[in-house]
Design a protein around this motif. Structure first.
Motif, PDB file in Angstrom:
ATOM      1  N   ARG A  39       0.696  -1.063  -0.042  1.00  0.00           N
ATOM      2  CA  ARG A  39       0.070  -0.145   0.029  1.00  0.00           C
ATOM      3  C   ARG A  39       1.052   1.212   0.114  1.00  0.00           C
ATOM      4  O   ARG A  39       0.607   2.108  -0.796  1.00  0.00           O
ATOM      5  CB  ARG A  39      -0.843   0.053   1.369  1.00  0.00           C
ATOM      6  N   LEU A  40       1.855   1.169   0.865  1.00  0.00           N
ATOM      7  CA  LEU A  40       2.960   2.609   0.850  1.00  0.00           C
ATOM      8  C   LEU A  40       3.389   2.607  -0.363  1.00  0.00           C
ATOM      9  O   LEU A  40       3.676   3.833  -0.974  1.00  0.00           O
ATOM     10  CB  LEU A  40       3.801   2.133   2.136  1.00  0.00           C
ATOM     11  N   ALA A  41       3.912   1.589  -0.932  1.00  0.00           N
ATOM     12  CA  ALA A  41       4.767   1.697  -2.355  1.00  0.00           C
ATOM     13  C   ALA A  41       3.756   2.219  -3.333  1.00  0.00           C
ATOM     14  O   ALA A  41       4.155   3.040  -4.321  1.00  0.00           O
ATOM     15  CB  ALA A  41       5.325   0.353  -2.655  1.00  0.00           C
ATOM     16  N   LEU A  42       2.402   1.781  -3.387  1.00  0.00           N
ATOM     17  CA  LEU A  42       1.578   2.212  -4.127  1.00  0.00           C
ATOM     18  C   LEU A  42       1.104   3.490  -4.318  1.00  0.00           C
ATOM     19  O   LEU A  42       1.191   4.313  -5.043  1.00  0.00           O
ATOM     20  CB  LEU A  42       0.363   1.331  -4.271  1.00  0.00           C
ATOM     21  N   MET A  43       1.149   4.073  -2.983  1.00  0.00           N
ATOM     22  CA  MET A  43       0.833   5.470  -2.491  1.00  0.00           C
ATOM     23  C   MET A  43       1.948   6.205  -3.264  1.00  0.00           C
ATOM     24  O   MET A  43       1.699   7.391  -3.552  1.00  0.00           O
ATOM     25  CB  MET A  43       0.515   5.684  -1.085  1.00  0.00           C
ATOM     26  N   ALA A  44       3.257   5.674  -2.975  1.00  0.00           N
ATOM     27  CA  ALA A  44       4.479   6.490  -3.546  1.00  0.00           C
ATOM     28  C   ALA A  44       4.188   6.708  -5.037  1.00  0.00           C
ATOM     29  O   ALA A  44       4.580   7.784  -5.475  1.00  0.00           O
ATOM     30  CB  ALA A  44       5.554   6.231  -2.945  1.00  0.00           C
ATOM     31  N   GLY A  45       4.125   5.516  -5.437  1.00  0.00           N
ATOM     32  CA  GLY A  45       3.924   5.363  -7.331  1.00  0.00           C
ATOM     33  C   GLY A  45       3.233   6.361  -7.714  1.00  0.00           C
ATOM     34  O   GLY A  45       3.396   7.392  -8.472  1.00  0.00           O
ATOM     35  N   LEU A  46       1.797   6.436  -7.031  1.00  0.00           N
ATOM     36  CA  LEU A  46       0.821   7.501  -7.644  1.00  0.00           C
ATOM     37  C   LEU A  46       1.074   8.939  -7.197  1.00  0.00           C
ATOM     38  O   LEU A  46       0.925   9.569  -8.395  1.00  0.00           O
ATOM     39  CB  LEU A  46      -0.375   6.925  -7.110  1.00  0.00           C
ATOM     40  N   ILE A  51       5.763  14.354 -11.164  1.00  0.00           N
ATOM     41  CA  ILE A  51       7.045  14.847 -11.296  1.00  0.00           C
ATOM     42  C   ILE A  51       8.113  13.801 -11.722  1.00  0.00           C
ATOM     43  O   ILE A  51       8.964  14.516 -12.269  1.00  0.00           O
ATOM     44  CB  ILE A  51       7.449  15.271  -9.879  1.00  0.00           C
ATOM     45  N   SER A  52       7.656  12.942 -12.003  1.00  0.00           N
ATOM     46  CA  SER A  52       8.655  11.656 -12.468  1.00  0.00           C
ATOM     47  C   SER A  52       7.906  10.323 -12.844  1.00  0.00           C
ATOM     48  O   SER A  52       7.446   9.746 -11.802  1.00  0.00           O
ATOM     49  CB  SER A  52       9.996  11.478 -11.574  1.00  0.00           C
ATOM     50  N   ILE A  53       7.890  10.130 -14.090  1.00  0.00           N
ATOM     51  CA  ILE A  53       7.226   8.888 -14.480  1.00  0.00           C
ATOM     52  C   ILE A  53       8.314   7.817 -14.167  1.00  0.00           C
ATOM     53  O   ILE A  53       7.593   6.825 -13.858  1.00  0.00           O
ATOM     54  CB  ILE A  53       6.922   8.961 -16.266  1.00  0.00           C
ATOM     55  N   ALA A  54       9.426   7.938 -14.220  1.00  0.00           N
ATOM     56  CA  ALA A  54      10.447   6.640 -14.128  1.00  0.00           C
ATOM     57  C   ALA A  54      10.226   6.464 -12.598  1.00  0.00           C
ATOM     58  O   ALA A  54      10.260   5.389 -12.118  1.00  0.00           O
ATOM     59  CB  ALA A  54      11.808   7.149 -14.467  1.00  0.00           C
ATOM     60  N   ALA A  55      10.244   7.494 -11.645  1.00  0.00           N
ATOM     61  CA  ALA A  55      10.153   7.049 -10.051  1.00  0.00           C
ATOM     62  C   ALA A  55       8.695   6.342  -9.795  1.00  0.00           C
ATOM     63  O   ALA A  55       8.692   5.482  -8.901  1.00  0.00           O
ATOM     64  CB  ALA A  55      10.242   8.464  -9.316  1.00  0.00           C
ATOM     65  N   SER A  56       7.859   6.813 -10.560  1.00  0.00           N
ATOM     66  CA  SER A  56       6.360   6.387 -10.277  1.00  0.00           C
ATOM     67  C   SER A  56       6.565   4.980 -10.876  1.00  0.00           C
ATOM     68  O   SER A  56       5.977   4.148 -10.102  1.00  0.00           O
ATOM     69  CB  SER A  56       5.273   7.556 -10.980  1.00  0.00           C
ATOM     70  N   GLU A  57       6.906   4.585 -12.044  1.00  0.00           N
ATOM     71  CA  GLU A  57       6.904   3.080 -12.507  1.00  0.00           C
ATOM     72  C   GLU A  57       7.728   2.347 -11.207  1.00  0.00           C
ATOM     73  O   GLU A  57       7.398   1.237 -11.175  1.00  0.00           O
ATOM     74  CB  GLU A  57       7.517   3.279 -13.788  1.00  0.00           C
ATOM     75  N   PHE A  58       8.944   2.746 -11.006  1.00  0.00           N
ATOM     76  CA  PHE A  58       9.694   2.057  -9.825  1.00  0.00           C
ATOM     77  C   PHE A  58       9.019   1.817  -8.496  1.00  0.00           C
ATOM     78  O   PHE A  58       8.950   0.553  -8.286  1.00  0.00           O
ATOM     79  CB  PHE A  58      10.842   3.048  -9.504  1.00  0.00           C
ATOM     80  N   PHE A  59       8.176   2.589  -8.061  1.00  0.00           N
ATOM     81  CA  PHE A  59       7.295   2.443  -6.764  1.00  0.00           C
ATOM     82  C   PHE A  59       6.174   1.305  -7.255  1.00  0.00           C
ATOM     83  O   PHE A  59       5.954   0.731  -6.459  1.00  0.00           O
ATOM     84  CB  PHE A  59       6.907   3.654  -6.086  1.00  0.00           C
ATOM     85  N   PHE A 121      -4.194  -4.031 -11.752  1.00  0.00           N
ATOM     86  CA  PHE A 121      -5.225  -4.640 -11.533  1.00  0.00           C
ATOM     87  C   PHE A 121      -5.072  -5.559 -10.180  1.00  0.00           C
ATOM     88  O   PHE A 121      -5.859  -5.700  -9.471  1.00  0.00           O
ATOM     89  CB  PHE A 121      -5.784  -5.688 -12.419  1.00  0.00           C
ATOM     90  N   ALA A 122      -3.840  -5.963  -9.971  1.00  0.00           N
ATOM     91  CA  ALA A 122      -3.528  -6.532  -8.653  1.00  0.00           C
ATOM     92  C   ALA A 122      -3.201  -5.762  -7.643  1.00  0.00           C
ATOM     93  O   ALA A 122      -3.370  -5.720  -6.459  1.00  0.00           O
ATOM     94  CB  ALA A 122      -2.440  -7.767  -8.810  1.00  0.00           C
ATOM     95  N   ALA A 123      -2.597  -4.305  -8.033  1.00  0.00           N
ATOM     96  CA  ALA A 123      -2.108  -3.764  -6.936  1.00  0.00           C
ATOM     97  C   ALA A 123      -2.918  -2.525  -6.290  1.00  0.00           C
ATOM     98  O   ALA A 123      -2.972  -2.385  -5.296  1.00  0.00           O
ATOM     99  CB  ALA A 123      -0.689  -2.811  -7.420  1.00  0.00           C
ATOM    100  N   LEU A 124      -3.884  -1.963  -7.269  1.00  0.00           N
ATOM    101  CA  LEU A 124      -4.756  -0.980  -6.781  1.00  0.00           C
ATOM    102  C   LEU A 124      -5.761  -1.218  -5.603  1.00  0.00           C
ATOM    103  O   LEU A 124      -5.885  -0.405  -5.041  1.00  0.00           O
ATOM    104  CB  LEU A 124      -5.582  -0.488  -8.048  1.00  0.00           C
ATOM    105  N   PRO A 125      -6.281  -2.558  -5.618  1.00  0.00           N
ATOM    106  CA  PRO A 125      -7.085  -2.524  -4.355  1.00  0.00           C
ATOM    107  C   PRO A 125      -6.193  -2.621  -3.258  1.00  0.00           C
ATOM    108  O   PRO A 125      -7.122  -2.446  -1.876  1.00  0.00           O
ATOM    109  CB  PRO A 125      -7.302  -4.486  -4.566  1.00  0.00           C
TER     110      PRO A 125
END
Length: 277
Positions: A39-46, A51-59, A121-125
């Protein structure tokens, strides 16, 4: 009752007592992250999208991996929505076209993005709580404001630096347009449209927090204007009109005056961009 209330989710977590019993089982590896890290990684990614698509994809990738670990350990289960099968059909067709392409290496980045979208589809819930969703949107408003501040500053720097070229007839869009921290006007425009839609919805639902988010709304609105992206102008104006109609606000009568006022008050670079319509 609990399963019925969570039927709209893609992944249904086990009850808390079952999770605690499973964690206390002998032989369970301590290297497996506890529930909540995904959940924390998903929140950070979104939150990092503006500001950074690369950082978002990483998280987001981390969130997906952690979620898959929970699936493998039977701590949660998959429940695909109807839209998943439409996405799967669309992805299958794109994959066939990509394989048949004479230069498939050029399309690998798009295939990677499609796979990342599917993994959501697996991460957003993991964002099953309303509080988490509000936190993510607030973080997005902050990061988008930060990116917009950079875009505004870069616009006026370019306006001063390339004043001679623009006065000689140069294209204002070529010399002045930028993408803030995303470094590309097209990516920035796409993300900013979603941010404006989120701001309007947040504005309508949480009226008690309007005063707190006025600076963010003003910064993002000014950045959309100075982005010189005409499709972003039209889309954001349309979103504002839909929101006013939905709330039956009397301000809808003043909406036609907004483009006129912005044209009069906008810097010369914006007016030059409008002349190319």
């Amino acid at each position: 009752m609990r399963k019925a209330s969570l039927a709209h989710l893609l992944v249904i977590d086990k009850p808390r007592n079952e999770r605690s019993q499973a964690q206390n089982e002998p032989g369970r590896s301590r290297l497996i992250p506890r529930a909540g890290y995904d959940r924390l990684a998903l929140m950070a990614g979104l939150s990092l999208v503006p500001i950074s698509i690369a950082a978002s994809e990483f998280f987001l990738s981390i969130a997906v991996v952690l979620r898959l670990v929970r699936l493998a350990r039977s701590q949660t289960r998959m429940d695909f929505p109807r839209c998943f099968w439409f996405w799967l059909l669309w992805t299958g067709l794109e994959f066939v076209v990509w394989v048949q392409s004479p230069r498939p290496a050029l399309g690998w980045s798009e295939i990677r993005h499609i796979i990342l979208v599917g993994s959501l589809f697996a991460a957003l819930p993991a964002l099953g709580r309303k509080k988490d969703c509000r936190t993510v949107w607030k973080a997005i408003f902050i990061t988008s404001s930060l990116s917009s501040v950079f875009l505004i500053g870069e616009f006026f720097w370019r306006l001063a630096h390339y004043r001679r070229e623009i006065s000689a007839g140069g294209d204002a869009g070529f010399y002045l347009r930028s993408g803030g921290l995303l470094h590309h006007w097209m990516v920035y425009g796409t993300v900013e449209i979603l941010v404006v839609a989120g701001l309007l919805s947040f504005w309508s639902v949480y009226r008690e927090e309007r005063r707190r988010w006025w600076p963010s709304a003003c910064i993002n609105g000014l950045a959309v204007l100075l982005s010189l992206t005409r499709m972003a102008w039209i889309t954001c104006l349309l979103l504002l009109g839909i929101d006013l109609l939905w709330r039956r606000s009397k301000w809808i009568l003043a909406l036609p005056l907004l483009p006129v006022a912005l044209y009069v008050l906008a810097p010369s670079g914006v007016r030059l961009r409008l002349k190319l319509l």
